[in-house]
Design a protein around this motif. Sequence first.
Motif, PDB file in Angstrom:
ATOM      1  N   TYR A  49     -83.196 -18.961 -41.684  1.00 19.43           N
ATOM      2  CA  TYR A  49     -81.818 -18.655 -41.109  1.00 19.43           C
ATOM      3  C   TYR A  49     -80.751 -20.267 -41.549  1.00 19.43           C
ATOM      4  CZ  TYR A  49     -83.765 -20.414 -37.126  1.00 19.43           C
ATOM      5  OH  TYR A  49     -83.918 -20.644 -35.502  1.00 19.43           O
ATOM      6  N   GLU A  51     -81.616 -23.415 -40.421  1.00 17.11           N
ATOM      7  CA  GLU A  51     -81.260 -24.094 -39.385  1.00 17.11           C
ATOM      8  C   GLU A  51     -81.684 -25.019 -39.580  1.00 17.11           C
ATOM      9  OE1 GLU A  51     -82.579 -23.914 -35.352  1.00 17.11           O
ATOM     10  OE2 GLU A  51     -82.058 -25.104 -34.716  1.00 17.11           O
ATOM     11  N   PRO A  75     -71.828 -18.416 -41.293  1.00 19.70           N
ATOM     12  CA  PRO A  75     -71.920 -17.284 -41.128  1.00 19.70           C
ATOM     13  C   PRO A  75     -72.401 -16.111 -40.887  1.00 19.70           C
ATOM     14  CG  PRO A  75     -70.465 -19.506 -40.706  1.00 19.70           C
ATOM     15  CD  PRO A  75     -71.022 -19.023 -42.383  1.00 19.70           C
ATOM     16  N   ARG A  78     -76.304 -15.350 -41.805  1.00 15.35           N
ATOM     17  CA  ARG A  78     -76.902 -15.052 -40.849  1.00 15.35           C
ATOM     18  C   ARG A  78     -76.564 -13.929 -40.656  1.00 15.35           C
ATOM     19  NH1 ARG A  78     -75.937 -20.962 -38.625  1.00 15.35           N
ATOM     20  NH2 ARG A  78     -77.440 -22.152 -39.410  1.00 15.35           N
ATOM     21  N   ARG A  79     -75.627 -13.308 -40.777  1.00  8.30           N
ATOM     22  CA  ARG A  79     -74.963 -11.882 -39.955  1.00  8.30           C
ATOM     23  C   ARG A  79     -76.363 -10.075 -41.264  1.00  8.30           C
ATOM     24  NH1 ARG A  79     -68.719 -12.218 -39.636  1.00  8.30           N
ATOM     25  NH2 ARG A  79     -68.773 -13.528 -38.081  1.00  8.30           N
ATOM     26  N   PHE A  85     -85.225 -16.430 -31.267  1.00 11.33           N
ATOM     27  CA  PHE A  85     -86.271 -17.045 -31.119  1.00 11.33           C
ATOM     28  C   PHE A  85     -87.435 -17.485 -30.382  1.00 11.33           C
ATOM     29  CE2 PHE A  85     -81.531 -17.093 -32.042  1.00 11.33           C
ATOM     30  CZ  PHE A  85     -81.396 -17.537 -33.665  1.00 11.33           C
ATOM     31  N   LYS A  89     -82.901 -18.574 -26.452  1.00 12.31           N
ATOM     32  CA  LYS A  89     -81.566 -18.844 -27.011  1.00 12.31           C
ATOM     33  C   LYS A  89     -80.860 -17.663 -26.556  1.00 12.31           C
ATOM     34  CE  LYS A  89     -82.892 -22.245 -30.713  1.00 12.31           C
ATOM     35  NZ  LYS A  89     -82.920 -23.544 -30.203  1.00 12.31           N
ATOM     36  N   LEU A  91     -77.355 -16.790 -24.480  1.00 15.91           N
ATOM     37  CA  LEU A  91     -76.541 -17.265 -23.391  1.00 15.91           C
ATOM     38  C   LEU A  91     -76.550 -17.457 -22.054  1.00 15.91           C
ATOM     39  CD1 LEU A  91     -73.466 -16.450 -26.219  1.00 15.91           C
ATOM     40  CD2 LEU A  91     -74.527 -18.480 -25.578  1.00 15.91           C
ATOM     41  N   PRO A  92     -76.880 -18.558 -21.073  1.00 13.90           N
ATOM     42  CA  PRO A  92     -77.367 -18.268 -20.357  1.00 13.90           C
ATOM     43  C   PRO A  92     -75.979 -17.576 -19.310  1.00 13.90           C
ATOM     44  CG  PRO A  92     -76.590 -20.431 -20.688  1.00 13.90           C
ATOM     45  CD  PRO A  92     -76.239 -20.557 -22.133  1.00 13.90           C
ATOM     46  N   GLU A  98     -73.348  -8.850 -22.240  1.00 10.57           N
ATOM     47  CA  GLU A  98     -72.920  -9.247 -22.419  1.00 10.57           C
ATOM     48  C   GLU A  98     -73.157 -10.619 -23.616  1.00 10.57           C
ATOM     49  OE1 GLU A  98     -69.451 -10.962 -19.212  1.00 10.57           O
ATOM     50  OE2 GLU A  98     -71.689 -11.851 -19.331  1.00 10.57           O
ATOM     51  N   TYR A 102     -72.447  -9.941 -27.074  1.00 14.50           N
ATOM     52  CA  TYR A 102     -71.467 -11.284 -27.457  1.00 14.50           C
ATOM     53  C   TYR A 102     -72.081 -10.719 -29.613  1.00 14.50           C
ATOM     54  CZ  TYR A 102     -70.261 -15.766 -29.325  1.00 14.50           C
ATOM     55  OH  TYR A 102     -69.081 -16.298 -29.870  1.00 14.50           O
ATOM     56  N   ALA A 103     -73.241 -10.337 -29.988  1.00 15.30           N
ATOM     57  CA  ALA A 103     -73.087 -10.465 -31.567  1.00 15.30           C
ATOM     58  C   ALA A 103     -72.991  -9.905 -32.199  1.00 15.30           C
ATOM     59  CB  ALA A 103     -75.385 -10.306 -31.324  1.00 15.30           C
ATOM     60  N   PHE A 134     -78.161 -11.908 -15.222  1.00 13.18           N
ATOM     61  CA  PHE A 134     -77.729 -13.283 -16.383  1.00 13.18           C
ATOM     62  C   PHE A 134     -79.299 -13.628 -16.474  1.00 13.18           C
ATOM     63  CE2 PHE A 134     -74.095 -13.871 -13.595  1.00 13.18           C
ATOM     64  CZ  PHE A 134     -72.693 -13.833 -14.426  1.00 13.18           C
TER      65      PHE A 134
ATOM     66  N   GLU B 200     -74.723 -23.908 -26.304  1.00 19.90           N
ATOM     67  CA  GLU B 200     -74.612 -22.697 -26.959  1.00 19.90           C
ATOM     68  C   GLU B 200     -73.551 -22.096 -28.084  1.00 19.90           C
ATOM     69  OE1 GLU B 200     -71.747 -20.597 -23.285  1.00 19.90           O
ATOM     70  OE2 GLU B 200     -72.579 -22.248 -22.586  1.00 19.90           O
ATOM     71  N   VAL B 203     -75.817 -22.087 -30.254  1.00 13.17           N
ATOM     72  CA  VAL B 203     -76.234 -20.244 -30.162  1.00 13.17           C
ATOM     73  C   VAL B 203     -75.159 -19.462 -30.882  1.00 13.17           C
ATOM     74  CG1 VAL B 203     -77.297 -18.519 -29.042  1.00 13.17           C
ATOM     75  CG2 VAL B 203     -77.854 -20.340 -28.433  1.00 13.17           C
ATOM     76  N   ARG B 205     -73.745 -19.938 -33.382  1.00 17.26           N
ATOM     77  CA  ARG B 205     -73.978 -20.099 -34.386  1.00 17.26           C
ATOM     78  C   ARG B 205     -75.013 -19.598 -35.682  1.00 17.26           C
ATOM     79  NH1 ARG B 205     -72.985 -26.274 -35.635  1.00 17.26           N
ATOM     80  NH2 ARG B 205     -74.109 -25.892 -36.752  1.00 17.26           N
ATOM     81  N   VAL B 207     -76.354 -16.604 -34.568  1.00 17.73           N
ATOM     82  CA  VAL B 207     -76.194 -15.732 -34.289  1.00 17.73           C
ATOM     83  C   VAL B 207     -74.812 -14.933 -35.238  1.00 17.73           C
ATOM     84  CG1 VAL B 207     -77.237 -15.019 -32.125  1.00 17.73           C
ATOM     85  CG2 VAL B 207     -74.282 -15.195 -32.174  1.00 17.73           C
ATOM     86  N   GLY B 208     -74.552 -15.738 -35.899  1.00 22.23           N
ATOM     87  CA  GLY B 208     -73.032 -15.283 -37.064  1.00 22.23           C
ATOM     88  C   GLY B 208     -71.653 -16.098 -36.716  1.00 22.23           C
ATOM     89  N   ALA B 209     -71.301 -16.757 -35.787  1.00 20.74           N
ATOM     90  CA  ALA B 209     -70.223 -16.988 -35.251  1.00 20.74           C
ATOM     91  C   ALA B 209     -69.430 -17.859 -36.430  1.00 20.74           C
ATOM     92  CB  ALA B 209     -70.118 -17.199 -34.057  1.00 20.74           C
TER      93      ALA B 209
END
Lengths: 228, 295
Positions: A49, A51, A75, A78-79, A85, A89, A91-92, A98, A102-103, A134, B200, B203, B205, B207-209
């Motif tokens: 991916y 990284e 990006p 990656r879609r 992971f 990973k 988002l805290p 959410e 978000y994705a 959360f 954050e 992450v 990035r 997930v493709g943002a």
Amino acid sequence: MIQMKNVMMKYDNGVVAMKDLNLTVDPGEFVYVIGPSGAGKSTFIKMLYHELTPSEGDIVINNYDFKTMKPSEVPYMRRLIGIVFQDFKLLPRLTVYENVAYAMQVIETPDKDIRPRVLEVLKLVGLEQKLRRFPSELSGGEQQRVSIARAIVNKPQVVIADEPTGNLDPETAEGIMEILEKVHANGTTVIMATHNQQMVDEHKHRVLEIAGGRLVRDEKEGSYDSEA
Amino acid sequence: MKPNVMKRHLKDSWKSLRRNGWMSVAAVSAVTVTLLLVGIFMALLMNVSRISTQVENDVRVRVYVDRGTKKSQEAKLEKQIKALPNVKTVKYRSAKTELDTIVGSYGSQWKMFSGDKNPLNNVFLVDTKNPKATIKVAKQAQKLKHVSEASYGGSTAKKLFKTVDTIQRWGVGFTILLLFVAVFLISNTIRITILSRADEIGVMRLVGATNSYIRWPFLLEGAWTGLLGSLIPMLVVDIGYSLVYANAGLTTAANGYSLFPTMPFLFWLDVALAAIGIIIGALGSVVSMRRFLKI
Ligand SMILES: Nc1ncnc2c1ncn2[C@@H]1O[C@H](COP(=O)(O)OP(=O)(O)OP(=O)(O)O)[C@@H](O)[C@H]1O
Ligand SMILES: [Mg+2]
């Protein structure tokens, strides 16, 4: 389709974590990547991916050739991939709902399509009761499942999972495996790095064994140990 | 970008501003202090420049007529002055009217000079087509017959212009410096909030943002910061200027000069402050997050 050609990965500190890697994965395949700790499984996954960028060689996913693609294309590449992971990973600062939504927002999905799809995948992973929690309020297995829900919510062509059953009890691990089998049954390519011998032996799929940064075995319907 | 995506960014940025709590307060305060100074400077500079234009237009040549000059000679002189290049208007004021003005502004003790004791001359007030021509016109008028003296208030005007020029140059320089400091302050404050969110962003990035998708909420958060930071300066400048205008307004008006009337001056000043706030806020946040967006 995924192709790796003569891939070599050398970390900045000089550790060569991968060498002479040649490999093709066809659409719709289910592939295990196995090997002892430190063998290079995560390195392999991270290169897929983007990284990590291979020091030598080339990787091609669909029509994205990693050597020639522009940074602005990353990006979009990656879609095509949903990533689970090793360390989740999530988002805290976002709730379970959410995090998954978000994705979808990122790829500019219209609002009205987001809610039904997020609820659908959260139901699939059995978290429909915990939408407003959360990540810090979830168990490890639950976080793992949110991470899977996020990886599959956009119906990617490939799902890549790094130890999705690591640190989980056998029952929960089996539940996660079943989710991945379902995704695979829908025609999605699945690539999964794992230590879990029982899983590999019970759900037979192609096995790639890595040892000391080399691909030492590539077997259809393989089992965890090469002799078995 | 689709409108609903923009709406989402606006909502997210506002949420994030609130979640950042004290960091947001710090960033807003940095903007507030800067814009307060900028607002005061702007009001000051614009009025200085307005009055200097008024003064400039007010500079006129005074041509004093020899005492004892006959009416017919005066009429001839007026024609000659009118014929000079760059002369716009010529106004005649007798010594008596001149004295009345003095009595009006400096008090009745000057009345003793009334009648035959009047020491003043009859005067032609000459307006020129442009302020720079005053010196030339004065010199030429000086040479005409029956002229005792032609003056143009030159040295005072020159000094004033120089002062105004200096004020403006330093003021503009200082304002620009302030804005730079503000961008720096804001980008530093926001950098801390972004630093804590570097993972954050990573992450997002993964997930493709796209970079621009990630950047928008931060940029908008900066813009909100700037807008909030401009509220107090607006209020202070509005009230302050209204008070100054109410008090100083009359005094200056008596001298023939005037400050900008509060409306629409304050409206535009507020708009400018809000716009500057939004721009430096957005700029500050974009500057500070640049390095997190390398793939
Ligand atoms: N960032 C890094 N810098 C330098 N060396 C690294 C880095 N990450 C991993 N390595 C090294 O590369 C090798 C392969 O690591 P990798 O994480 O790919 O192993 P792994 O097979 O995923 O192990 P595990 O099963 O424990 O997750 C190891 O020797 C490791 O020490
Ligand atoms: Mg690993």
